[in-house]
Design an enzyme around this catalytic site. Sequence first.
Site, short mmCIF file in Angstrom:
data_model
loop_
_atom_site.label_atom_id
_atom_site.label_comp_id
_atom_site.label_asym_id
_atom_site.label_seq_id
_atom_site.Cartn_x
_atom_site.Cartn_y
_atom_site.Cartn_z
N TRP A 476 0.88 -1.19 0.00
CA TRP A 476 0.00 0.00 0.00
C TRP A 476 0.90 1.23 0.00
O TRP A 476 1.53 1.53 1.01
CB TRP A 476 -0.88 -0.03 1.25
N ASP A 477 0.92 1.92 -1.12
CA ASP A 477 1.85 3.03 -1.30
C ASP A 477 1.12 4.37 -1.15
O ASP A 477 -0.11 4.44 -1.21
CB ASP A 477 2.46 2.91 -2.71
N MET A 478 1.87 5.44 -0.97
CA MET A 478 1.31 6.79 -0.83
C MET A 478 2.43 7.74 -1.22
O MET A 478 3.40 7.88 -0.48
CB MET A 478 0.92 6.98 0.63
N ASN A 479 2.31 8.36 -2.41
CA ASN A 479 3.48 9.04 -2.96
C ASN A 479 3.41 10.56 -3.04
O ASN A 479 4.13 11.16 -3.83
CB ASN A 479 3.77 8.48 -4.35
N CYS A 525 3.84 1.61 2.79
CA CYS A 525 4.96 2.24 2.09
C CYS A 525 4.52 3.66 1.77
O CYS A 525 3.33 3.91 1.60
CB CYS A 525 5.19 1.45 0.79
N ASP A 547 13.18 4.07 -0.27
CA ASP A 547 13.45 3.76 -1.68
C ASP A 547 14.94 3.59 -1.92
O ASP A 547 15.35 3.17 -3.01
CB ASP A 547 12.90 4.88 -2.58
C1 DGJ Z 1 7.38 4.42 -4.21
C2 DGJ Z 1 7.78 3.14 -3.54
O1 DGJ Z 1 8.55 3.39 -2.41
C3 DGJ Z 1 8.52 2.27 -4.56
O2 DGJ Z 1 8.99 1.11 -3.93
C4 DGJ Z 1 7.60 1.96 -5.69
O3 DGJ Z 1 6.55 1.17 -5.24
C5 DGJ Z 1 7.11 3.25 -6.32
N1 DGJ Z 1 6.55 4.14 -5.35
C6 DGJ Z 1 6.08 2.95 -7.38
O4 DGJ Z 1 5.51 4.09 -7.88
#
Ligand code: DGJ
Length: 742
Positions: A476-479, A525, A547
């Site tokens: 489960w990501d959050m960017n 994540c 990362d």
């Molecule tokens: C950020 C994560 O930390 C990475 O491992 C990867 O999943 C990217 N996002 C994908 O967009």
Amino acid sequence: MIKYLEKEKLFKIDTVTTSYIIGIADDKYAGHAYYGKRIPDDDVSYLMRINEPPFVPSVNNRDKLSFLDCFPMEYPTHGVGDFREDCIAVRNKDGYSGLELFYDGYEITDKKPHLDGLPQTFPSESGKSETLKLYLKDDVLGLKVTLLYTAFEDNDAIVRSVIMENSSSDPLYVTKALSACIDMDNKDFELMTLNGSWARERHIQRNPVGIGFAGVSSVRGETSHQHHPFLGLLSKGADDDHGDVYGMHFIYSGNFKGLVYRGQFDNVRMMMGINDEDFTWKLEAGQSFATPEVVTVYSGEGIGKMTRTYHDLYRNHLIRSPYKDKKRPILINNWEATYFDFNTDKLLDIARESSKLGIEMLVMDDGWFGNRYDDNRALGDWFVNGDKIKGGLKYLVDEVNKLGMKFGIWFEPEMISPDSDLYREHPDWAIAIPGRTAGLCRNQYVLDITRDEIRDYIVERVCDILSSANIEYVKWDMNRQLADLGSLYLPADKMGELSHRYVLAVYDMQERILARFPNLLLENCSGGGARFDPGMLYYSPQIWCSDDTDAIERLKIQEGTALLYPLSTMGAHVSVCPNHTVGRNTPFETRGYVALAGTFGYELDVTKLSDEDKAMIPAQCKMYHKYRDLVTLGDYYRIASYSDNGYFDAYMTVAKDRSESLLTFVQVMNRPNHHSRIIKLKGFDSNEKYLIKKFNIETGEEEPYLSYMKKPLSGDTLMNGGIIIENMWGDNRGLLLHIVKA
Ligand code: DGJ
């Protein structure tokens, strides 16, 4: 564990080795008397200095403000004369915000109160806990406040939170609601915090505490890469094994504030809670609000003991997942292998090769849905991209399963790309301030998941995908972080609730998905490690650390993370060299040793690996299976820190029964014409004898260590004399020693 000493008017919370004592001064004020090594039930109310001038207000009301300005207040309030930083501020409908809390009774219970919607600690199935509820009230505002303190019989931590209830007949507005405060005399304190940036999360920092303010905070809507909700106050010169250490760690995943204030009399106030910036919570008559928990720890034996207390608390009283103590499958994630450029064939090629080497799960990262060919589009369109995933998701998962591997998938559920079908249909679903062009970050907006219909829609989409095939893991990501905070649906006097509601919504979504798929292995994540916090651990037993997968950078990141978190929680993978973040070359075996201090996995294209590196993977998988329990369930000891010495790093995990331990040593820089190193080990039984064995990455087997250290050595010798680590040829070299009771 918790008692009220009636004559002395003291509440005493005794943990295994510590005591925390609260006094009631002047029959009204809850004050902090003592926190430290466990002491007998003496009358220590004098430690609050209530017998000295300026006296308590009932004796000398002329100097009430002087009293409030120096009294060690258990939960300081706003606007009535404690001019230091306060913990709580509440405004009434007429705009008045002065608040004074008076003692109003107590309860001691063995049932830990449940905090609705929040991550929280819990007693273990067989173990006991006790909670002190300290009741305070302000009759003028019509506010009741309950301070909660929980102690567990097997741990030294004390868990605190606060419940505030509107007992008036009009709305009240809580504009500040911290979870914990400790007022102490200065011990020439140093402040330890964890700070960093993307790819450099949670580096340890230590500074003297001078007069004034110091601390950490986030207003980014999440925990952040930049700061961590932890404060450590250390007596000057405290190290891993010596000195007084006070820790505060926040079980929360949003805006936080951790403050240390050293005042005019050298008193030190330490506090932690939700950041009050942009925060207002409207309490209708009869409603209540609970703050997230803060975990306080005192160690009189240095930083290491604090660390082990947090590790045990989180392992036994916070992580709920069925995977908590279980071996996690060794995974291979395709992110650094392919980024967005993959399809079914490519993924199956990776899986085929991986399965031959002992890797146990394939994780399909970002790029499998909508028209997600790069990071500029498609977030929100949670439908499988049939051009990439030819044959469909079920076909892919079945094929991976046929290889004997599990399958995992990536989501970023909280986000929406402007270039997405979802946004075209619902442009009003993104968080934004009307009339203002909201800022993009990684070309995406944040969904207003505080709205039920949006949350329901996303949960349904995720669950649909998870039901469509045998998916056993989710990342489960959050960017991006939250800005332009505006909800189209909250009324003006509730707009200040958005950030906290957002975090509650994340918790709610994860809770609902886990309820539908209770055996799912969830890994949180956020652009690497921006949501590595105790709050997320309640939902996912592991969190992606960073990362930055470079083994040498990871030494610092994982050292800072392991200061508080058990190694079983730290997402760590072996990736290719030159490393994608820093361009550094590190031997393949060293990358494996460093990733072993976490959940262990791979993040590379195994079909493109050199034969030499590939040949080490089966041995690394063996290494993981052999040592995993020792690494993740054992006690963690730091031996040497590369951040401090610039040359080498070493840490150990020791089995709880002291029968075996694992030493990881990384020689970052070789030094020409130099002695071998003698390092002193930790954690053994003094009189037991131990044998030292070296893990051989070529064979995956153990072999005797140096010929002159072949004979068993006693724990005392290992801890006081130490062992020799011979210089290794080259930089970034690693060594793994298994030290076992003879
Ligand atoms: C950020 C994560 O930390 C990475 O491992 C990867 O999943 C990217 N996002 C994908 O967009």
